[in-house]
Design a protein around this motif. Structure first.
Motif, PDB file in Angstrom:
ATOM      1  N   SER A 119       0.853  -1.190   0.000  1.00  0.00           N
ATOM      2  CA  SER A 119       0.000   0.000   0.000  1.00  0.00           C
ATOM      3  C   SER A 119       0.884   1.234   0.000  1.00  0.00           C
ATOM      4  CB  SER A 119      -0.914   0.000   1.228  1.00  0.00           C
ATOM      5  OG  SER A 119      -1.768   1.113   1.201  1.00  0.00           O
ATOM      6  N   GLU A 120       0.589   2.149  -0.919  1.00  0.00           N
ATOM      7  CA  GLU A 120       1.342   3.383  -1.051  1.00  0.00           C
ATOM      8  C   GLU A 120       0.410   4.552  -0.782  1.00  0.00           C
ATOM      9  OE1 GLU A 120       4.843   3.451  -4.243  1.00  0.00           O
ATOM     10  OE2 GLU A 120       3.065   4.527  -4.888  1.00  0.00           O
ATOM     11  N   ALA A 121       0.890   5.541  -0.042  1.00  0.00           N
ATOM     12  CA  ALA A 121       0.073   6.719   0.243  1.00  0.00           C
ATOM     13  C   ALA A 121       0.957   7.944   0.445  1.00  0.00           C
ATOM     14  CB  ALA A 121      -0.791   6.479   1.479  1.00  0.00           C
ATOM     15  N   ARG A 122       0.406   9.097   0.114  1.00  0.00           N
ATOM     16  CA  ARG A 122       1.098  10.374   0.235  1.00  0.00           C
ATOM     17  C   ARG A 122       0.760  10.994   1.588  1.00  0.00           C
ATOM     18  NH1 ARG A 122      -0.927  15.256  -1.012  1.00  0.00           N
ATOM     19  NH2 ARG A 122      -2.681  14.258  -2.046  1.00  0.00           N
ATOM     20  N   ILE A 123       1.769  11.549   2.252  1.00  0.00           N
ATOM     21  CA  ILE A 123       1.546  12.209   3.540  1.00  0.00           C
ATOM     22  C   ILE A 123       0.814  13.519   3.283  1.00  0.00           C
ATOM     23  CG2 ILE A 123       2.605  13.229   5.593  1.00  0.00           C
ATOM     24  CD1 ILE A 123       5.018  11.369   5.144  1.00  0.00           C
ATOM     25  N   THR A 124      -0.441  13.577   3.775  1.00  0.00           N
ATOM     26  CA  THR A 124      -1.261  14.776   3.587  1.00  0.00           C
ATOM     27  C   THR A 124      -1.442  15.561   4.886  1.00  0.00           C
ATOM     28  OG1 THR A 124      -3.273  13.482   3.911  1.00  0.00           O
ATOM     29  CG2 THR A 124      -2.499  13.796   1.625  1.00  0.00           C
ATOM     30  N   SER A 125      -1.070  14.927   6.010  1.00  0.00           N
ATOM     31  CA  SER A 125      -1.141  15.656   7.277  1.00  0.00           C
ATOM     32  C   SER A 125      -0.152  15.084   8.275  1.00  0.00           C
ATOM     33  CB  SER A 125      -2.561  15.639   7.859  1.00  0.00           C
ATOM     34  OG  SER A 125      -2.918  14.350   8.297  1.00  0.00           O
ATOM     35  N   LEU A 126       0.294  15.964   9.161  1.00  0.00           N
ATOM     36  CA  LEU A 126       1.124  15.576  10.297  1.00  0.00           C
ATOM     37  C   LEU A 126       0.330  15.899  11.551  1.00  0.00           C
ATOM     38  CD1 LEU A 126       4.610  16.968   9.179  1.00  0.00           C
ATOM     39  CD2 LEU A 126       3.777  14.618   9.014  1.00  0.00           C
ATOM     40  N   ARG A 127       0.342  14.953  12.512  1.00  0.00           N
ATOM     41  CA  ARG A 127      -0.445  15.101  13.733  1.00  0.00           C
ATOM     42  C   ARG A 127       0.444  15.156  14.954  1.00  0.00           C
ATOM     43  NH1 ARG A 127      -2.066  10.389  14.678  1.00  0.00           N
ATOM     44  NH2 ARG A 127      -0.965   9.483  12.916  1.00  0.00           N
ATOM     45  N   LYS A 128       0.026  15.947  15.928  1.00  0.00           N
ATOM     46  CA  LYS A 128       0.652  15.941  17.247  1.00  0.00           C
ATOM     47  C   LYS A 128      -0.179  14.987  18.107  1.00  0.00           C
ATOM     48  CE  LYS A 128       2.003  18.657  21.148  1.00  0.00           C
ATOM     49  NZ  LYS A 128       2.166  19.925  21.782  1.00  0.00           N
ATOM     50  N   VAL A 129       0.502  14.001  18.679  1.00  0.00           N
ATOM     51  CA  VAL A 129      -0.169  12.977  19.474  1.00  0.00           C
ATOM     52  C   VAL A 129       0.267  13.124  20.924  1.00  0.00           C
ATOM     53  CG1 VAL A 129      -0.383  10.489  19.851  1.00  0.00           C
ATOM     54  CG2 VAL A 129      -0.354  11.389  17.525  1.00  0.00           C
ATOM     55  N   ASP A 130      -0.694  13.109  21.823  1.00  0.00           N
ATOM     56  CA  ASP A 130      -0.409  13.140  23.256  1.00  0.00           C
ATOM     57  C   ASP A 130      -0.271  11.693  23.727  1.00  0.00           C
ATOM     58  OD1 ASP A 130      -0.249  13.428  25.982  1.00  0.00           O
ATOM     59  OD2 ASP A 130      -2.229  14.337  26.218  1.00  0.00           O
ATOM     60  N   TRP A 131       0.964  11.199  23.763  1.00  0.00           N
ATOM     61  CA  TRP A 131       1.211   9.803  24.124  1.00  0.00           C
ATOM     62  C   TRP A 131       0.856   9.530  25.586  1.00  0.00           C
ATOM     63  CZ3 TRP A 131       1.530   6.748  20.168  1.00  0.00           C
ATOM     64  CH2 TRP A 131       2.032   7.239  18.961  1.00  0.00           C
ATOM     65  N   GLY A 132       0.790  10.557  26.415  1.00  0.00           N
ATOM     66  CA  GLY A 132       0.432  10.374  27.816  1.00  0.00           C
ATOM     67  C   GLY A 132      -1.069  10.380  28.069  1.00  0.00           C
ATOM     68  N   SER A 133      -1.867  10.450  27.012  1.00  0.00           N
ATOM     69  CA  SER A 133      -3.323  10.546  27.162  1.00  0.00           C
ATOM     70  C   SER A 133      -3.974   9.238  27.600  1.00  0.00           C
ATOM     71  CB  SER A 133      -3.953  10.988  25.841  1.00  0.00           C
ATOM     72  OG  SER A 133      -3.851   9.943  24.876  1.00  0.00           O
ATOM     73  N   MET A 134      -3.244   8.141  27.555  1.00  0.00           N
ATOM     74  CA  MET A 134      -3.792   6.811  27.856  1.00  0.00           C
ATOM     75  C   MET A 134      -4.925   6.469  26.891  1.00  0.00           C
ATOM     76  SD  MET A 134      -1.723   5.887  30.125  1.00  0.00           S
ATOM     77  CE  MET A 134      -2.379   4.322  30.648  1.00  0.00           C
ATOM     78  N   ARG A 135      -4.834   6.968  25.680  1.00  0.00           N
ATOM     79  CA  ARG A 135      -5.790   6.647  24.621  1.00  0.00           C
ATOM     80  C   ARG A 135      -5.057   5.838  23.572  1.00  0.00           C
ATOM     81  NH1 ARG A 135      -9.955  10.490  23.982  1.00  0.00           N
ATOM     82  NH2 ARG A 135     -10.840   8.877  22.644  1.00  0.00           N
ATOM     83  N   VAL A 136      -5.802   5.219  22.672  1.00  0.00           N
ATOM     84  CA  VAL A 136      -5.189   4.504  21.560  1.00  0.00           C
ATOM     85  C   VAL A 136      -4.632   5.544  20.595  1.00  0.00           C
ATOM     86  CG1 VAL A 136      -5.589   2.954  19.616  1.00  0.00           C
ATOM     87  CG2 VAL A 136      -6.721   2.508  21.804  1.00  0.00           C
ATOM     88  N   ASN A 137      -3.352   5.422  20.257  1.00  0.00           N
ATOM     89  CA  ASN A 137      -2.683   6.325  19.335  1.00  0.00           C
ATOM     90  C   ASN A 137      -1.859   5.531  18.334  1.00  0.00           C
ATOM     91  OD1 ASN A 137      -3.293   9.081  20.285  1.00  0.00           O
ATOM     92  ND2 ASN A 137      -2.291   8.396  22.159  1.00  0.00           N
ATOM     93  N   PHE A 138      -1.650   6.104  17.177  1.00  0.00           N
ATOM     94  CA  PHE A 138      -0.878   5.455  16.124  1.00  0.00           C
ATOM     95  C   PHE A 138       0.098   6.442  15.504  1.00  0.00           C
ATOM     96  CE2 PHE A 138      -4.839   3.105  16.343  1.00  0.00           C
ATOM     97  CZ  PHE A 138      -4.409   1.784  16.301  1.00  0.00           C
ATOM     98  N   PHE A 139       1.262   5.936  15.078  1.00  0.00           N
ATOM     99  CA  PHE A 139       2.209   6.746  14.316  1.00  0.00           C
ATOM    100  C   PHE A 139       1.616   7.087  12.946  1.00  0.00           C
ATOM    101  CE2 PHE A 139       5.867   4.627  16.735  1.00  0.00           C
ATOM    102  CZ  PHE A 139       6.150   5.746  17.476  1.00  0.00           C
ATOM    103  N   VAL A 140       0.909   6.101  12.354  1.00  0.00           N
ATOM    104  CA  VAL A 140       0.422   6.240  10.988  1.00  0.00           C
ATOM    105  C   VAL A 140      -1.072   5.908  10.932  1.00  0.00           C
ATOM    106  CG1 VAL A 140       0.652   5.363   8.628  1.00  0.00           C
ATOM    107  CG2 VAL A 140       2.692   5.632  10.043  1.00  0.00           C
ATOM    108  N   LEU A 141      -1.855   6.823  10.349  1.00  0.00           N
ATOM    109  CA  LEU A 141      -3.291   6.623  10.162  1.00  0.00           C
ATOM    110  C   LEU A 141      -3.674   6.915   8.712  1.00  0.00           C
ATOM    111  CD1 LEU A 141      -4.884   8.458  13.240  1.00  0.00           C
ATOM    112  CD2 LEU A 141      -5.091   6.021  12.720  1.00  0.00           C
ATOM    113  N   PHE A 142      -4.448   6.014   8.127  1.00  0.00           N
ATOM    114  CA  PHE A 142      -5.073   6.291   6.842  1.00  0.00           C
ATOM    115  C   PHE A 142      -6.415   6.958   7.160  1.00  0.00           C
ATOM    116  CE2 PHE A 142      -2.166   2.931   5.715  1.00  0.00           C
ATOM    117  CZ  PHE A 142      -1.798   3.201   4.405  1.00  0.00           C
TER     118      PHE A 142
END
Length: 191
Positions: A119-142
């Motif tokens: 799967s190939e995709a173009r980076i269309t956005s960069l996100r700031k993730v709060d890793w301390g939020s105790m929520r599910v987070n991902f480095f990469v999201l489609f």
């Protein structure tokens, strides 16, 4: 904050798992597909750990990423560059810290091998993730609602209900009803 993370929920278990949570009084929870994928190329150029000098970058490229997809941007992920467009084909959103570590920028094209599916995709956005939020987070999201062509399991995060004297514990019932899952109790870490 959620005090349980549950992984390896099979797609066909999703409705029963979500009903289990509802029956136990868990009204709020994170629910995302989780896809394992290895970054194999950036802008058409194959990548390997040897391409990087920083240890963290070398480790990231030498392992599989946990990737997900959702048409709705997670509320706890702020877009800091670019634009999140729901269901945009060929788009990908990357956490800003990993983008810095790997030298990625808006417009770069990332190629992943996800269970044998390229799967190939173009980076269309960069996100700031709060890793301390105790929520599910991902480095990469489609930013897509569906990705039926790739193998996925599900991940959930929620606050388990308090124990009730004289009844089987929530965790015991969860493990009994879904013996294949991995449930991580992070209560001690939160405390």
């Amino acid at each position: 904050a959620p005090n349980r993370f549950v992984i390896n929920i099979m797609p066909d278990q999703g409705p029963a798992f979500r009903q289990f949570l509802q029956d136990k009084g868990v009204g709020r929870y994170d629910w995302y597909p989780m896809i394992r994928g290895r970054l194999v190329a950036v802008n058409g150029k194959p990548v390997s750990p040897d391409d990087f000098t920083e240890d963290r970058a070398r480790r990231l490229v030498d392992r599989e990423f946990n990737i997900s997809h959702t048409a709705t941007r997670p509320a706890h992920n702020e877009v800091v560059q670019g634009r999140w467009t729901p269901d945009e084909a060929g788009a990908i959103s990357v956490e800003s810290g990993i983008a810095d570590t790997l030298g990625l920028k808006l417009g770069d094209v990332m190629q992943f091998d996800m269970g044998g599916v390229q799967s190939e995709a173009r980076i269309t956005s960069l996100r700031k993730v709060d890793w301390g939020s105790m929520r599910v987070n991902f480095f990469v999201l489609f930013p897509r609602a569906q990705m039926a062509d790739v193998p996925a399991t599900y991940i959930s995060a929620f606050r388990a209900p308090p124990a009730v004297a004289g009844t089987p514990s929530f965790d015991n019932q969860l493990s009994r009803d879904f013996p294949n899952i991995t449930s991580v109790d992070v209560s001690a870490s939160i405390a």
